[in-house]
Design an enzyme around this catalytic site. Structure first.
Site, PDB file in Angstrom:
ATOM      1  N   LEU A 286       0.936  -1.319  -0.167  1.00 40.75           N
ATOM      2  CA  LEU A 286      -0.024   0.116   0.142  1.00 40.75           C
ATOM      3  C   LEU A 286       0.847   1.340   0.044  1.00 40.75           C
ATOM      4  O   LEU A 286       0.384   2.484   0.021  1.00 40.75           O
ATOM      5  CB  LEU A 286      -0.916  -0.027   1.303  1.00 40.75           C
ATOM      6  CG  LEU A 286      -2.150  -1.037   1.282  1.00 40.75           C
ATOM      7  CD1 LEU A 286      -2.717  -0.984   2.532  1.00 40.75           C
ATOM      8  CD2 LEU A 286      -2.916  -0.892   0.021  1.00 40.75           C
ATOM      9  N   ARG A 287       2.071   1.199  -0.046  1.00 43.78           N
ATOM     10  CA  ARG A 287       2.980   2.267  -0.100  1.00 43.78           C
ATOM     11  C   ARG A 287       2.816   3.131  -1.247  1.00 43.78           C
ATOM     12  O   ARG A 287       2.724   4.430  -1.091  1.00 43.78           O
ATOM     13  CB  ARG A 287       4.444   1.716   0.007  1.00 43.78           C
ATOM     14  CG  ARG A 287       5.507   3.065   0.557  1.00 43.78           C
ATOM     15  CD  ARG A 287       6.754   2.472   0.526  1.00 43.78           C
ATOM     16  NE  ARG A 287       7.004   1.743   2.007  1.00 43.78           N
ATOM     17  CZ  ARG A 287       7.476   0.672   2.112  1.00 43.78           C
ATOM     18  NH1 ARG A 287       7.827  -0.125   1.088  1.00 43.78           N
ATOM     19  NH2 ARG A 287       7.666   0.180   3.112  1.00 43.78           N
ATOM     20  N   GLY A 288       2.451   2.753  -2.339  1.00 42.42           N
ATOM     21  CA  GLY A 288       2.198   3.423  -3.384  1.00 42.42           C
ATOM     22  C   GLY A 288       0.816   4.553  -3.401  1.00 42.42           C
ATOM     23  O   GLY A 288       0.682   5.474  -3.714  1.00 42.42           O
TER      24      GLY A 288
END
Length: 348
Positions: A286-288
């Site tokens: 979920l970093r993006g």
């Protein structure tokens, strides 16, 4: 003019840099919100990477710190204070404050872990019962910019330490049962030439943004860049004076954006569309999603807006996602174009 001449080493003005818009925007947004997670700048040699990074550090307004504190502790923000300063404040001791330039720290390629993190003097600790800490580069970089040139040639173990500190905002040094922890909040900027090797995908993914820069091909623009640099080398102080107004204007815009940032909102439907794009592109984790939301808010604040619009997301999303795509060796299309295709489809 005399005031300028007191500078020990003149720095090329940020607003005088021609082209390389991706790099400049990524740096400005990370300065507005350091929680974006830094920027990886990949490109050809001799394209002004180091010049631009030093220029953004020189442009920023001075910061207030506790005098003689090795960690650049903030006088009022508890999260940006060293433990020693916290104790002094709890004991109601008045501390002197001073203004300093935003720290700009270079990490040399041959640096050791001790040079990066700092060392504990065990002998002093055992003999005198005093925690004696020799600070490393992470301590010096607190509340500033840490620049790693040729980051793709740096030992993976050191890159891990850098990224962990940048993400957590703290550096912990442990030796023989003695532990020292200090704040290490900095904008991490890495640069490199892709011809000399890529960073491992799991490390690359942890950089917030990824800017690609290429050598300028347009002859007239190349002449303009060469002339600009020649003028600066001949008389740096006149060049700095010529760009003073633009520098002050940009500095004010950054400070305004920093103050506005916490009030910027992003509509739920737009958040869903960002996550939809990440899903279609098979972005792992979920970093993006998180970085795109942060960067979009920073860009909206930079544009003097209180709400993120579709155009704000379009402006920054490629910089946040292109390095998170899985590389297919048979793919003829580059990752930036792939992001643009999906964005044009979803963000209408």
């Amino acid at each position: 003019m005399n005031k300028i001449k007191k500078q020990t080493r003149p720095v090329f003005p940020f607003t005088a840099i021609i082209g390389q818009e991706e790099m400049k925007l990524s740096l400005v947004l990370n300065v507005i919100d350091p929680k974006i997670g830094g920027v990886m700048i990949m490109g050809d040699r001799g394209t002004g990477k180091s010049t631009t990074i030093r220029a953004i550090a020189d442009l920023l307004p001075k910061i207030e710190v506790i005098s003689d504190d090795i960690f650049n502790s903030h006088p009022y923000d508890y999260d940006l204070m060293s433990d020693f300063v916290k104790q002094q404040i709890e004991n109601k001791i008045n501390l002197d404050k001073t203004l300093i330039k935003v720290p700009m720290v270079d990490l040399p390629l041959g640096a050791t872990e001790d040079r990066l993190c700092g060392t504990i003097d065990i002998e002093k600790a055992l003999n005198e019962g005093v925690k004696s800490f020799e600070p490393g580069l992470l301590a010096r970089a607190n509340r500033g910019i840490l620049y790693v040139d040729e980051v793709n040639l740096l030992d993976d173990h050191l890159v891990d330490i850098l990224l962990d500190s940048a993400a957590s905002g703290w550096n912990t040094v442990e030796r023989e049962g003695i532990s020292i922890r200090h704040p290490a909040r900095f904008v991490l900027v890495g640069s490199g030439n892709p011809e000399e090797g890529e960073l491992r995908p799991q490390l690359l993914d942890r950089f917030g943004m990824h800017a690609e820069i290429r050598t300028v091909r347009d002859p007239s623009l190349r002449v303009q860049i060469v002339e600009q640099r020649t003028q600066f080398d001949l008389d740096p102080y006149s060049c700095i004076e010529n760009f003073r107004d633009q520098q002050n204007e940009l500095k004010e815009s950054i400070v305004r954006a920093q103050n506005r940032l916490n009030n910027v909102v992003i509509d739920y439907d737009l958040k869903v569309k960002i996550s939809q794009i990440c899903g279609i592109l098979n972005v792992d984790g979920l970093r993006g999603d998180i970085v795109t939301n942060r960067a979009a808010k920073a860009f909206a604040a930079y544009q003097n807006k209180d709400e993120v619009e579709i155009d704000d997301v379009k402006k920054i999303i490629k910089l946040c996602l292109r390095h998170r795509l899985r590389k297919d060796p048979l793919d003829t299309i580059d990752s930036g174009s792939k992001v643009n295709e999906v964005v044009d489809e979803i963000l209408i």
